[in-house]
Design a protein around this motif. Structure first.
Motif, mmCIF file in Angstrom:
data_model
loop_
_atom_site.group_PDB
_atom_site.id
_atom_site.type_symbol
_atom_site.label_atom_id
_atom_site.label_comp_id
_atom_site.label_asym_id
_atom_site.label_seq_id
_atom_site.Cartn_x
_atom_site.Cartn_y
_atom_site.Cartn_z
ATOM 1 N N ALA A 62 -2.129 -3.689 -6.322
ATOM 2 C CA ALA A 62 -1.378 -3.847 -5.076
ATOM 3 C C ALA A 62 -1.057 -5.286 -4.727
ATOM 4 O O ALA A 62 -0.188 -5.530 -3.882
ATOM 5 C CB ALA A 62 -2.154 -3.203 -3.924
ATOM 6 N N GLY A 63 -1.749 -6.259 -5.342
ATOM 7 C CA GLY A 63 -1.498 -7.648 -4.970
ATOM 8 C C GLY A 63 -1.759 -7.844 -3.494
ATOM 9 O O GLY A 63 -2.813 -7.474 -2.977
ATOM 10 N N ALA A 64 -0.767 -8.401 -2.784
ATOM 11 C CA ALA A 64 -0.915 -8.584 -1.335
ATOM 12 C C ALA A 64 -0.309 -7.432 -0.547
ATOM 13 O O ALA A 64 -0.232 -7.486 0.668
ATOM 14 C CB ALA A 64 -0.268 -9.898 -0.914
ATOM 15 N N GLY A 65 0.127 -6.379 -1.251
ATOM 16 C CA GLY A 65 0.657 -5.204 -0.563
ATOM 17 C C GLY A 65 2.135 -5.264 -0.263
ATOM 18 O O GLY A 65 2.621 -4.601 0.655
ATOM 19 N N GLY A 66 2.884 -6.042 -1.038
ATOM 20 C CA GLY A 66 4.319 -6.138 -0.822
ATOM 21 C C GLY A 66 5.019 -4.801 -0.989
ATOM 22 O O GLY A 66 4.846 -4.127 -1.983
ATOM 23 N N GLY A 67 5.819 -4.413 -0.020
ATOM 24 C CA GLY A 67 6.555 -3.167 -0.080
ATOM 25 C C GLY A 67 5.805 -1.973 0.455
ATOM 26 O O GLY A 67 6.417 -0.959 0.820
ATOM 27 N N THR A 68 4.480 -2.060 0.513
ATOM 28 C CA THR A 68 3.671 -0.912 0.919
ATOM 29 C C THR A 68 4.001 -0.442 2.327
ATOM 30 O O THR A 68 4.193 0.748 2.583
ATOM 31 C CB THR A 68 2.176 -1.264 0.831
ATOM 32 O OG1 THR A 68 1.875 -1.696 -0.486
ATOM 33 C CG2 THR A 68 1.317 -0.063 1.188
ATOM 34 N N GLU A 69 4.062 -1.373 3.257
ATOM 35 C CA GLU A 69 4.260 -1.016 4.653
ATOM 36 C C GLU A 69 5.594 -0.310 4.865
ATOM 37 O O GLU A 69 5.664 0.765 5.491
ATOM 38 C CB GLU A 69 4.177 -2.268 5.522
ATOM 39 C CG GLU A 69 4.244 -1.991 7.008
ATOM 40 C CD GLU A 69 3.981 -3.259 7.814
ATOM 41 O OE1 GLU A 69 3.329 -3.159 8.866
ATOM 42 O OE2 GLU A 69 4.443 -4.344 7.392
ATOM 43 N N GLY A 70 6.674 -0.892 4.332
ATOM 44 C CA GLY A 70 7.992 -0.312 4.525
ATOM 45 C C GLY A 70 8.123 1.072 3.925
ATOM 46 O O GLY A 70 8.670 1.994 4.556
ATOM 47 N N VAL A 71 7.612 1.247 2.714
ATOM 48 C CA VAL A 71 7.684 2.547 2.045
ATOM 49 C C VAL A 71 6.837 3.570 2.786
ATOM 50 O O VAL A 71 7.255 4.720 2.993
ATOM 51 C CB VAL A 71 7.241 2.420 0.575
ATOM 52 C CG1 VAL A 71 7.069 3.799 -0.057
ATOM 53 C CG2 VAL A 71 8.262 1.601 -0.215
ATOM 54 N N THR A 72 5.642 3.171 3.202
ATOM 55 C CA THR A 72 4.749 4.088 3.924
ATOM 56 C C THR A 72 5.375 4.584 5.219
ATOM 57 O O THR A 72 5.388 5.783 5.515
ATOM 58 C CB THR A 72 3.404 3.407 4.223
ATOM 59 O OG1 THR A 72 2.806 2.970 3.003
ATOM 60 C CG2 THR A 72 2.455 4.358 4.938
ATOM 61 N N ALA A 97 -5.032 -10.261 3.169
ATOM 62 C CA ALA A 97 -3.694 -9.697 3.354
ATOM 63 C C ALA A 97 -3.769 -8.214 3.700
ATOM 64 O O ALA A 97 -3.019 -7.711 4.547
ATOM 65 C CB ALA A 97 -2.863 -9.908 2.090
ATOM 66 N N TRP A 98 -4.685 -7.497 3.065
ATOM 67 C CA TRP A 98 -4.788 -6.044 3.287
ATOM 68 C C TRP A 98 -5.285 -5.716 4.691
ATOM 69 O O TRP A 98 -4.852 -4.733 5.278
ATOM 70 C CB TRP A 98 -5.730 -5.432 2.250
ATOM 71 C CG TRP A 98 -5.198 -5.503 0.855
ATOM 72 C CD1 TRP A 98 -3.953 -5.912 0.458
ATOM 73 C CD2 TRP A 98 -5.893 -5.153 -0.340
ATOM 74 N NE1 TRP A 98 -3.840 -5.832 -0.908
ATOM 75 C CE2 TRP A 98 -5.014 -5.372 -1.423
ATOM 76 C CE3 TRP A 98 -7.178 -4.680 -0.594
ATOM 77 C CZ2 TRP A 98 -5.384 -5.125 -2.742
ATOM 78 C CZ3 TRP A 98 -7.545 -4.434 -1.913
ATOM 79 C CH2 TRP A 98 -6.653 -4.659 -2.978
ATOM 80 N N ARG A 103 -4.705 -3.181 9.855
ATOM 81 C CA ARG A 103 -4.775 -3.247 11.326
ATOM 82 C C ARG A 103 -3.439 -2.850 11.950
ATOM 83 O O ARG A 103 -3.396 -2.170 12.971
ATOM 84 C CB ARG A 103 -5.155 -4.665 11.775
ATOM 85 C CG ARG A 103 -6.618 -5.009 11.600
ATOM 86 C CD ARG A 103 -6.985 -6.224 12.438
ATOM 87 N NE ARG A 103 -6.150 -7.379 12.108
ATOM 88 C CZ ARG A 103 -6.481 -8.297 11.214
ATOM 89 N NH1 ARG A 103 -7.618 -8.203 10.534
ATOM 90 N NH2 ARG A 103 -5.677 -9.316 10.986
ATOM 91 N N ARG A 104 -2.360 -3.275 11.306
ATOM 92 C CA ARG A 104 -1.030 -3.014 11.855
ATOM 93 C C ARG A 104 -0.600 -1.567 11.656
ATOM 94 O O ARG A 104 0.313 -1.092 12.354
ATOM 95 C CB ARG A 104 -0.028 -3.951 11.175
ATOM 96 C CG ARG A 104 1.226 -4.237 11.982
ATOM 97 C CD ARG A 104 1.868 -5.526 11.550
ATOM 98 N NE ARG A 104 2.229 -5.517 10.127
ATOM 99 C CZ ARG A 104 2.459 -6.615 9.417
ATOM 100 N NH1 ARG A 104 2.337 -7.797 9.965
ATOM 101 N NH2 ARG A 104 2.795 -6.534 8.147
ATOM 102 N N ASN A 105 -1.233 -0.870 10.704
ATOM 103 C CA ASN A 105 -0.785 0.470 10.352
ATOM 104 C C ASN A 105 -1.922 1.491 10.312
ATOM 105 O O ASN A 105 -1.878 2.439 9.530
ATOM 106 C CB ASN A 105 -0.091 0.440 8.986
ATOM 107 C CG ASN A 105 1.142 -0.429 8.976
ATOM 108 O OD1 ASN A 105 2.213 -0.028 9.406
ATOM 109 N ND2 ASN A 105 0.995 -1.658 8.478
ATOM 110 N N THR A 106 -2.930 1.312 11.160
ATOM 111 C CA THR A 106 -4.023 2.281 11.236
ATOM 112 C C THR A 106 -3.502 3.602 11.799
ATOM 113 O O THR A 106 -2.767 3.606 12.776
ATOM 114 C CB THR A 106 -5.137 1.742 12.146
ATOM 115 O OG1 THR A 106 -5.594 0.498 11.626
ATOM 116 C CG2 THR A 106 -6.292 2.703 12.229
ATOM 117 N N PRO A 107 -3.843 4.742 11.175
ATOM 118 C CA PRO A 107 -4.701 4.922 10.002
ATOM 119 C C PRO A 107 -3.910 5.113 8.712
ATOM 120 O O PRO A 107 -4.452 5.585 7.725
ATOM 121 C CB PRO A 107 -5.435 6.216 10.363
ATOM 122 C CG PRO A 107 -4.371 7.033 11.050
ATOM 123 C CD PRO A 107 -3.515 6.048 11.797
#
Length: 268
Positions: A62-72, A97-98, A103-107
């Motif tokens: 996942a590295g720093a989680g790039g793209g994860t938030e938008g796709v989720t 980073a995670w 925190r921003r996208n719990t849960p």
């Protein structure tokens, strides 16, 4: 570009300083998120989740989680995926980073703080596997082993690379992107003094980013090679595989490989 060169990237080296690796990963996360790089694959991933009945994504490398938030967030807009959860994992975890993403996208988003080998994912991490912007790091033998582990554990998998493997992308990595990195670094969160030092005073992060970005494109597997790896990883043809490219509405491409068990069921 069909050429693939198995060169090295500094961030893959065990001795590479963690502070420099983290700075590079933070920049990559910021750019991928700001540009919505992986939005074109949301329908593909939605279809794969529907076919497998999964409500859990396990992101490898996942590295720093790039793209994860938008796709989720995009996937959770669909009624059948409103309870989707994503777990971030990496051989080199990036908890700072995670934690910000969690925190921003719990849960919706959580993470595994201990190292996870993508070639042998623990059975305690079930779910549909994804790997964004990282599959090119694996040699053909390792890439095949990564796919074979998903087949062995009957876990669907999606491989996504935020590029189409073109010479123009290498040109951008040497010209436009370094300038962008210098301009946006002060705005990357979480704030890091070391990131500023190694970007402006001792510009190691930009220099290593140029090298690794160039090599990333040269190491990428085009769709035909992705399918060949999948077939070798799945000799009994237990999975249905598809590979190709999808284009973002403003031009860039995403290369992908998706594999899922033939047994299908649809979410209620």
């Amino acid at each position: 570009m069909k050429l693939r060169l198995q060169l090295f990237e500094f961030e893959d080296l065990p001795w590479f300083p963690g502070v420099i690796r983290a700075g590079m990963m933070d920049y990559l996360r910021f750019m991928i998120s700001a540009l919505n790089t992986y939005q074109p694959i949301v329908p593909l991933l939605r279809a794969a989740l529907q076919a497998t009945g999964q409500q859990r994504l396990v992101e490898l490398g996942a590295g720093a989680g790039g793209g994860t938030e938008g796709v989720t967030l995009a996937l959770r807009q669909y009624p059948e995926l409103h309870q989707l959860r994503v777990t971030l994992t990496d051989l080199y975890p990036q908890p700072a980073a995670w934690q910000l993403l969690a925190r921003r996208n719990t849960p919706a988003i959580d993470f595994e703080p201990t190292p996870v080998n993508a070639l042998a994912v623990p059975s305690t991490l079930p779910g549909f596997r994804t790997i964004f912007s990282a599959f090119h790091h694996f040699s053909p033998a390792a890439a095949e082993a990564l796919l074979a582990d998903a087949v062995r554990q009957n876990a669907g998998i999606g491989v996504f690379e935020g590029a189409g493997k073109h010479w123009l992308e290498i040109l951008l990595a040497w010209t436009v992107l370094p300038v962008a990195q210098l301009l946006i670094t002060p705005f990357i969160r979480p704030f890091s003094l070391s990131r500023l030092v190694f970007t402006y005073l001792i510009p190691l992060i930009p220099l290593f980013t140029i090298w690794d970005g160039t090599v990333s494109i040269l190491r990428m597997y085009p769709p035909a090679q992705l399918l060949a790896l999948a077939r070798r990883a799945d000799p009994e043809q237990r999975f249905e595989w598809q590979a190709g490219k999808v284009r973002h509405r403003w031009g860039p491409e995403v290369t992908y490989l998706i594999g899922r068990p033939w047994q299908k069921r649809v979410l209620a």
